[in-house]
Scaffold this motif. Structure first.
Motif, PDB file in Angstrom:
ATOM      1  N   ARG A   1      11.623 -33.569  -4.677  1.00  0.00           N
ATOM      2  CA  ARG A   1      11.405 -32.971  -5.996  1.00  0.00           C
ATOM      3  C   ARG A   1      10.062 -32.260  -6.077  1.00  0.00           C
ATOM      4  O   ARG A   1       9.027 -32.862  -5.838  1.00  0.00           O
ATOM      5  CB  ARG A   1      11.454 -34.039  -7.080  1.00  0.00           C
ATOM      6  CG  ARG A   1      12.824 -34.511  -7.427  1.00  0.00           C
ATOM      7  CD  ARG A   1      12.791 -35.578  -8.479  1.00  0.00           C
ATOM      8  NE  ARG A   1      12.051 -35.135  -9.656  1.00  0.00           N
ATOM      9  CZ  ARG A   1      11.545 -35.961 -10.555  1.00  0.00           C
ATOM     10  NH1 ARG A   1      11.660 -37.259 -10.410  1.00  0.00           N
ATOM     11  NH2 ARG A   1      10.900 -35.496 -11.587  1.00  0.00           N
TER      12      ARG A   1
ATOM     13  N   GLN B   1       6.031 -24.906  -9.752  1.00  0.00           N
ATOM     14  CA  GLN B   1       6.683 -23.722  -9.202  1.00  0.00           C
ATOM     15  C   GLN B   1       5.896 -22.495  -9.640  1.00  0.00           C
ATOM     16  O   GLN B   1       5.082 -22.567 -10.558  1.00  0.00           O
ATOM     17  CB  GLN B   1       8.131 -23.627  -9.655  1.00  0.00           C
ATOM     18  CG  GLN B   1       8.325 -23.316 -11.109  1.00  0.00           C
ATOM     19  CD  GLN B   1       9.787 -23.207 -11.486  1.00  0.00           C
ATOM     20  OE1 GLN B   1      10.671 -23.458 -10.686  1.00  0.00           O
ATOM     21  NE2 GLN B   1      10.044 -22.846 -12.728  1.00  0.00           N
TER      22      GLN B   1
ATOM     23  N   VAL C   1       7.245 -27.999 -13.344  1.00  0.00           N
ATOM     24  CA  VAL C   1       8.703 -27.953 -13.348  1.00  0.00           C
ATOM     25  C   VAL C   1       9.217 -29.083 -14.237  1.00  0.00           C
ATOM     26  O   VAL C   1       8.699 -30.201 -14.179  1.00  0.00           O
ATOM     27  CB  VAL C   1       9.242 -28.130 -11.911  1.00  0.00           C
ATOM     28  CG1 VAL C   1      10.748 -28.043 -11.880  1.00  0.00           C
ATOM     29  CG2 VAL C   1       8.642 -27.107 -10.989  1.00  0.00           C
TER      30      VAL C   1
ATOM     31  N   LYS D   1      15.067 -29.589 -13.871  1.00  0.00           N
ATOM     32  CA  LYS D   1      14.982 -28.498 -12.895  1.00  0.00           C
ATOM     33  C   LYS D   1      14.531 -29.012 -11.535  1.00  0.00           C
ATOM     34  O   LYS D   1      15.004 -28.537 -10.495  1.00  0.00           O
ATOM     35  CB  LYS D   1      13.991 -27.448 -13.424  1.00  0.00           C
ATOM     36  CG  LYS D   1      13.690 -26.320 -12.489  1.00  0.00           C
ATOM     37  CD  LYS D   1      14.645 -25.196 -12.637  1.00  0.00           C
ATOM     38  CE  LYS D   1      14.213 -24.048 -11.741  1.00  0.00           C
ATOM     39  NZ  LYS D   1      14.892 -22.830 -12.025  1.00  0.00           N
ATOM     40  N   SER D   2      13.630 -30.001 -11.509  1.00  0.00           N
ATOM     41  CA  SER D   2      13.159 -30.518 -10.223  1.00  0.00           C
ATOM     42  C   SER D   2      14.280 -31.244  -9.484  1.00  0.00           C
ATOM     43  O   SER D   2      14.409 -31.118  -8.270  1.00  0.00           O
ATOM     44  CB  SER D   2      11.954 -31.434 -10.418  1.00  0.00           C
ATOM     45  OG  SER D   2      12.318 -32.612 -11.079  1.00  0.00           O
TER      46      SER D   2
ATOM     47  N   LEU E   1      16.539 -28.479  -8.110  1.00  0.00           N
ATOM     48  CA  LEU E   1      15.966 -27.822  -6.928  1.00  0.00           C
ATOM     49  C   LEU E   1      16.041 -28.718  -5.692  1.00  0.00           C
ATOM     50  O   LEU E   1      16.356 -28.244  -4.604  1.00  0.00           O
ATOM     51  CB  LEU E   1      14.515 -27.421  -7.201  1.00  0.00           C
ATOM     52  CG  LEU E   1      14.316 -26.218  -8.112  1.00  0.00           C
ATOM     53  CD1 LEU E   1      12.838 -26.027  -8.419  1.00  0.00           C
ATOM     54  CD2 LEU E   1      14.885 -24.967  -7.492  1.00  0.00           C
TER      55      LEU E   1
ATOM     56  N   LYS F   1      19.639 -28.754  -4.515  1.00  0.00           N
ATOM     57  CA  LYS F   1      19.986 -27.423  -4.010  1.00  0.00           C
ATOM     58  C   LYS F   1      19.353 -27.190  -2.645  1.00  0.00           C
ATOM     59  O   LYS F   1      19.999 -26.677  -1.724  1.00  0.00           O
ATOM     60  CB  LYS F   1      19.516 -26.364  -5.006  1.00  0.00           C
ATOM     61  CG  LYS F   1      19.832 -24.946  -4.609  1.00  0.00           C
ATOM     62  CD  LYS F   1      19.321 -23.994  -5.671  1.00  0.00           C
ATOM     63  CE  LYS F   1      19.551 -22.555  -5.308  1.00  0.00           C
ATOM     64  NZ  LYS F   1      18.736 -22.086  -4.208  1.00  0.00           N
ATOM     65  N   TRP F   2      18.091 -27.578  -2.494  1.00  0.00           N
ATOM     66  CA  TRP F   2      17.424 -27.411  -1.203  1.00  0.00           C
ATOM     67  C   TRP F   2      18.080 -28.259  -0.122  1.00  0.00           C
ATOM     68  O   TRP F   2      18.199 -27.827   1.022  1.00  0.00           O
ATOM     69  CB  TRP F   2      15.950 -27.773  -1.322  1.00  0.00           C
ATOM     70  CG  TRP F   2      15.131 -26.787  -2.109  1.00  0.00           C
ATOM     71  CD1 TRP F   2      15.495 -25.527  -2.493  1.00  0.00           C
ATOM     72  CD2 TRP F   2      13.820 -26.987  -2.612  1.00  0.00           C
ATOM     73  NE1 TRP F   2      14.488 -24.941  -3.220  1.00  0.00           N
ATOM     74  CE2 TRP F   2      13.441 -25.810  -3.302  1.00  0.00           C
ATOM     75  CE3 TRP F   2      12.927 -28.038  -2.564  1.00  0.00           C
ATOM     76  CZ2 TRP F   2      12.211 -25.665  -3.915  1.00  0.00           C
ATOM     77  CZ3 TRP F   2      11.693 -27.895  -3.186  1.00  0.00           C
ATOM     78  CH2 TRP F   2      11.338 -26.723  -3.849  1.00  0.00           C
TER      79      TRP F   2
ATOM     80  N   LYS G   1       9.175 -27.912   0.075  1.00  0.00           N
ATOM     81  CA  LYS G   1       8.434 -28.411  -1.092  1.00  0.00           C
ATOM     82  C   LYS G   1       6.934 -28.298  -0.867  1.00  0.00           C
ATOM     83  O   LYS G   1       6.194 -27.843  -1.744  1.00  0.00           O
ATOM     84  CB  LYS G   1       8.814 -29.869  -1.366  1.00  0.00           C
ATOM     85  CG  LYS G   1       8.064 -30.469  -2.534  1.00  0.00           C
ATOM     86  CD  LYS G   1       8.331 -31.935  -2.650  1.00  0.00           C
ATOM     87  CE  LYS G   1       7.105 -32.692  -2.232  1.00  0.00           C
ATOM     88  NZ  LYS G   1       7.132 -34.111  -2.517  1.00  0.00           N
TER      89      LYS G   1
END
Length: 193
Positions: free
Chosen positions: A105, A109, A126, A130-131, A134, A137-138, A174
């Motif tokens: 996380r 950003q 963030v 959203k964290s 992300l 998603k990553w 990250k």
């Protein structure tokens, strides 16, 4: 807006033994993705939704199940081969997924803010939602970028194991983002102006 009046209670996922005290309270209907099984988890449902392509949710569920099986098999092999450090090895694949997402996380950003005709890359915090997005998603992007000859569950399992240990592509991404935010901290005051 809800189709239920405000006095209706939210559906409960926990099995309650004392139902007589709440029997007179009307309850809203549960949504399709809610379950009271031991396999239910909010993070797992989110990850299944992110894996899903073209609406094939059952395939995404199977892929995540295979990923968990691969993680557990790998961790059991490590446990068998480990000598004195057996207590440090986590076998629970759901716990490893949580650890991987927490390690991946981002806290900050970069956001492009235009001041005086110039765009500055300004570091901004963030949000929690959203964290988590992300991080997941990553993890999926890193798994999909790897060799096409290896199936997604194996690639995703290795990415989760790497991120849970604090290494791998996702952690590097990250750290790179945090490093960029650190180098652009001189522009942080543009956030408020």
């Amino acid at each position: 807006m809800s189709m239920y009046p405000s006095h209706f209670a939210e559906p409960s996922l926990k099995k309650e033994t004392n139902r007589s005290s709440a029997s007179h309270i009307p309850v809203k209907a549960a949504t399709n993705d809610l379950s009271d099984s031991i396999f239910y988890g909010e993070l797992k449902n989110k990850l299944i939704k992110y894996i899903t392509k073209k609406g094939n949710k059952s395939l995404a569920r199977e892929l995540l199940t295979e990923t968990f099986e691969t993680i557990k098999r790998t961790q059991i092999e490590r446990l068998i081969l480990a000598g004195t450090e057996k207590e440090n090895i986590i076998i629970d694949s759901e716990q490893l997924l949580k650890n991987a997402i927490e390690n991946a996380r981002p806290l900050l950003q970069l956001s492009a803010i235009k001041r005086g005709g110039v765009k500055y890359q300004v570091p901004v915090p963030v949000t929690e939602k959203k964290s988590y997005f992300l991080a997941m998603k990553w993890l999926l992007d890193a798994a999909r970028e790897k060799d096409r000859k290896v199936h997604l569950p194996e690639k995703l399992a290795w990415e989760i194991l790497d991120a849970a240990c604090g290494q791998g592509r996702v952690i590097k991404k990250k750290n790179d983002l945090h490093r960029q935010c650190e180098s652009n901290r001189a522009y942080a005051h543009y956030r408020w102006s």
